[in-house]
Write an enzyme that holds these catalytic residues in place. Structure first.
Site, PDB file in Angstrom:
ATOM      1  N   ARG A  59      55.457 -60.082  32.974  1.00  0.00           N
ATOM      2  CA  ARG A  59      56.080 -60.414  31.676  1.00  0.00           C
ATOM      3  C   ARG A  59      56.862 -61.720  31.770  1.00  0.00           C
ATOM      4  O   ARG A  59      57.138 -62.385  30.774  1.00  0.00           O
ATOM      5  CB  ARG A  59      56.958 -59.257  31.170  1.00  0.00           C
ATOM      6  CG  ARG A  59      57.609 -59.525  29.820  1.00  0.00           C
ATOM      7  CD  ARG A  59      57.948 -58.261  29.012  1.00  0.00           C
ATOM      8  NE  ARG A  59      58.493 -57.200  29.822  1.00  0.00           N
ATOM      9  CZ  ARG A  59      59.742 -57.147  30.288  1.00  0.00           C
ATOM     10  NH1 ARG A  59      60.585 -58.131  30.016  1.00  0.00           N
ATOM     11  NH2 ARG A  59      60.148 -56.122  31.015  1.00  0.00           N
ATOM     12  N   ASP A 184      52.822 -75.416  12.594  1.00  0.00           N
ATOM     13  CA  ASP A 184      51.730 -74.509  12.919  1.00  0.00           C
ATOM     14  C   ASP A 184      50.446 -75.340  12.884  1.00  0.00           C
ATOM     15  O   ASP A 184      50.007 -75.773  11.819  1.00  0.00           O
ATOM     16  CB  ASP A 184      51.680 -73.353  11.901  1.00  0.00           C
ATOM     17  CG  ASP A 184      50.636 -72.312  12.267  1.00  0.00           C
ATOM     18  OD1 ASP A 184      49.620 -72.686  12.872  1.00  0.00           O
ATOM     19  OD2 ASP A 184      50.840 -71.125  11.941  1.00  0.00           O
ATOM     20  N   LYS A 209      42.136 -68.433  17.068  1.00  0.00           N
ATOM     21  CA  LYS A 209      41.201 -69.225  16.269  1.00  0.00           C
ATOM     22  C   LYS A 209      40.475 -70.265  17.133  1.00  0.00           C
ATOM     23  O   LYS A 209      39.722 -69.883  18.005  1.00  0.00           O
ATOM     24  CB  LYS A 209      41.975 -69.855  15.104  1.00  0.00           C
ATOM     25  CG  LYS A 209      42.913 -68.872  14.379  1.00  0.00           C
ATOM     26  CD  LYS A 209      42.155 -67.806  13.660  1.00  0.00           C
ATOM     27  CE  LYS A 209      42.934 -66.617  13.130  1.00  0.00           C
ATOM     28  NZ  LYS A 209      44.355 -66.596  13.041  1.00  0.00           N
TER      29      LYS A 209
HETATM   30  N1  LCS Z   1      49.305 -69.067  11.736  1.00  0.00           N
HETATM   31  C1  LCS Z   1      48.209 -69.292  10.988  1.00  0.00           C
HETATM   32  C2  LCS Z   1      48.064 -70.595  10.280  1.00  0.00           C
HETATM   33  C3  LCS Z   1      47.230 -68.315  10.883  1.00  0.00           C
HETATM   34  O1  LCS Z   1      46.158 -68.567  10.140  1.00  0.00           O
HETATM   35  C4  LCS Z   1      47.417 -67.074  11.541  1.00  0.00           C
HETATM   36  C5  LCS Z   1      46.420 -65.964  11.423  1.00  0.00           C
HETATM   37  C6  LCS Z   1      48.568 -66.877  12.301  1.00  0.00           C
HETATM   38  C7  LCS Z   1      49.497 -67.898  12.385  1.00  0.00           C
HETATM   39  C8  LCS Z   1      48.826 -65.593  13.049  1.00  0.00           C
HETATM   40  O2  LCS Z   1      48.008 -65.534  14.155  1.00  0.00           O
HETATM   41  P1  LCS Z   1      47.507 -64.154  14.841  1.00  0.00           P
HETATM   42  O3  LCS Z   1      48.728 -63.357  15.117  1.00  0.00           O
HETATM   43  O4  LCS Z   1      46.581 -63.494  13.896  1.00  0.00           O
HETATM   44  O5  LCS Z   1      46.840 -64.650  16.084  1.00  0.00           O
HETATM   45  N2  LCS Z   1      45.504 -66.157  10.391  1.00  0.00           N
HETATM   46  C9  LCS Z   1      44.569 -65.344   9.998  1.00  0.00           C
HETATM   47  C10 LCS Z   1      43.725 -65.624   8.915  1.00  0.00           C
HETATM   48  O6  LCS Z   1      43.797 -66.591   8.191  1.00  0.00           O
HETATM   49  N3  LCS Z   1      42.841 -64.672   8.803  1.00  0.00           N
HETATM   50  O7  LCS Z   1      43.073 -63.653   9.709  1.00  0.00           O
HETATM   51  C11 LCS Z   1      44.204 -64.016  10.528  1.00  0.00           C
END
Ligand code: LCS
Length: 403
Positions: A59, A184, A209
């Protein structure tokens, strides 16, 4: 070798790893371990006190995860990085680190639905308030600053409207007012945009992504321009809230990252072909893509992004019903949230990713019921166009019958 002079196509493959230190293994080894054996009790004591560097417990750090963190540091031109178990864990870690009760966060007009959810929790439970505003000019940003504002949090391009935030304007205002800037960078990946170069303090990614690119991991990353501060987050918020990544997921991200540059180029070139096609369709009302020459933010896109990336948003005739009809007629293109994968995905933000945002707020963000978000994958563009063509033909027929 001095890595400062290497191209990103090279650093995505080599940075942060020395095979000589790992029995010559070409692939980064997977250290699937929860803990590490100390040679003596005193060594354990010294590791805990920080007198001796070395592993303690996964961790607090893991050799596989560290390769990923070092590679991301190089890719974002930062000074340190932390890997998390999800993008939301990275977003929440940096916001918890930067704020305390009574503070105010200034946000771009649109943000991912769960980031909006997190800000709502922070407001309700800890009285940490926020405002969502347009950030086209320095004046617009400056007017929204309050005495209790501590940071500016932006997405650019914004999920899902593809509006851009002027990063230079944000950085200029933040500098004048002593505010921290978090960007972001999920939609562009470090290959297409590097906010730390423009003056941001932190970059977050949903590594789920483009960083991974293969649709099989949920993960997040935080990169900063101050190594000491990143290490202090590692040993405080990350350690004690505990949203770490698993070594295997880090290993998959290291593997996925190797093809980031060629993937981003293909995502972008495919998206440009689809934009040209979609703009000619009778059922399509408007398309939103940063590198579309007709986009009013095209000049800004060219200044802060290397290419347009793989995400297109567009509105269709017939509102929510029209959008759903089209989605249901697609066959190669899959209906799914998430983005940045090899497979082309389509989703309906109003009822899916942003359904948790209250309707009024959602409309303010520019998310209409007729808006669709397309994550253009790596397939042949002609096959994607053919899928749309057969779907539009059926929908048009159904709509005509309706009238
Ligand atoms: N920031 C952005 C711009 C995102 O699009 C997402 C997830 C996150 C943070 C959060 O990331 P995660 O915890 O899912 O890894 N976006 C998603 C979307 O547009 N469709 O499904 C998830």
């Amino acid at each position: 070798m001095n890595e400062d002079y290497l191209h990103k196509d090279t650093t995505v493959i080599h940075s942060g790893y020395d095979s000589n230190a790992h029995h010559g293994s070409l692939a980064v080894p997977l250290y699937q371990t929860s803990t590490y054996v100390f040679e003596t009790a005193v060594q354990g004591e010294n590791r805990f006190s920080g007198e001796e560097e070395g592993n303690i417990y996964s961790r607090l750090g893991n050799p596989t995860v560290r390769v990923l963190e070092e590679r991301m540091t190089v890719l974002e031109n930062g000074k340190g990085a932390l890997a998390f178990g999800s993008g939301m864990a990275a977003v929440s870690a940096i916001l918890v680190h930067l704020t305390k009760t009574g503070d105010h966060i200034l946000c771009s007009r649109g943000i991912y639905g769960c980031t909006f959810g997190l800000l709502s929790i922070m407001q309700k439970k800890y009285n940490i308030t926020h405002d969502l505003i347009r950030m086209d000019t320095e004046e617009e940003i400056e007017q929204a600053i309050r005495p209790e504002t501590v940071c500016i949090y932006v997405e650019t391009p914004i999920n899902p409207t593809m509006e851009l935030v002027n990063l230079q304007a944000v950085a200029n205002v933040a500098k004048r007012h002593g505010l921290r800037v978090v960007v972001d960078n999920t939609f562009t990946s470090p290959y297409l945009q590097n906010p730390l170069d423009i003056g941001a303090d932190f970059v977050v990614h949903s590594a789920t992504k483009y960083i991974n690119g293969h649709g099989d991991v949920i993960a997040g990353l935080l990169v900063g321009n101050d190594k000491e501060e990143i290490e202090s987050i590692r040993m405080s918020v990350q350690k004690d809230y505990g949203g770490i990544i698993s070594p295997f997921d880090a290993w998959l991200l290291i593997r996925g990252l190797k093809t980031l540059s060629i993937r981003m180029e293909r995502h972008s070139s495919n998206a440009e072909k689809l934009i040209a096609y979609l703009k000619k369709q009778k059922l399509v009302e408007a398309v939103y893509y940063p590198f579309d020459v007709d986009n009013p933010q095209y000049a800004l896109a060219k200044r802060q992004m290397l290419a347009g990336g793989g995400i297109i948003s567009f509105t269709v005739k017939g509102g929510k019903e029209g959008a759903q009809l089209l989605m249901d007629r697609l066959s190669l293109i899959k209906i799914a949230v998430s983005l940045g994968d090899a497979e082309t995905l389509i989703q309906h933000p109003a009822t899916m990713t942003h359904s948790g945002v209250p309707e009024g707020e959602r409309r303010q963000m520019g998310i209409e019921d007729s808006l669709l978000r397309l994550s253009v994958g790596l397939e042949h563009a002609d096959d994607l166009i053919a899928d749309f063509t057969q779907a539009f033909a059926v929908v048009e027929m159904m709509m005509t019958k309706h009238l």
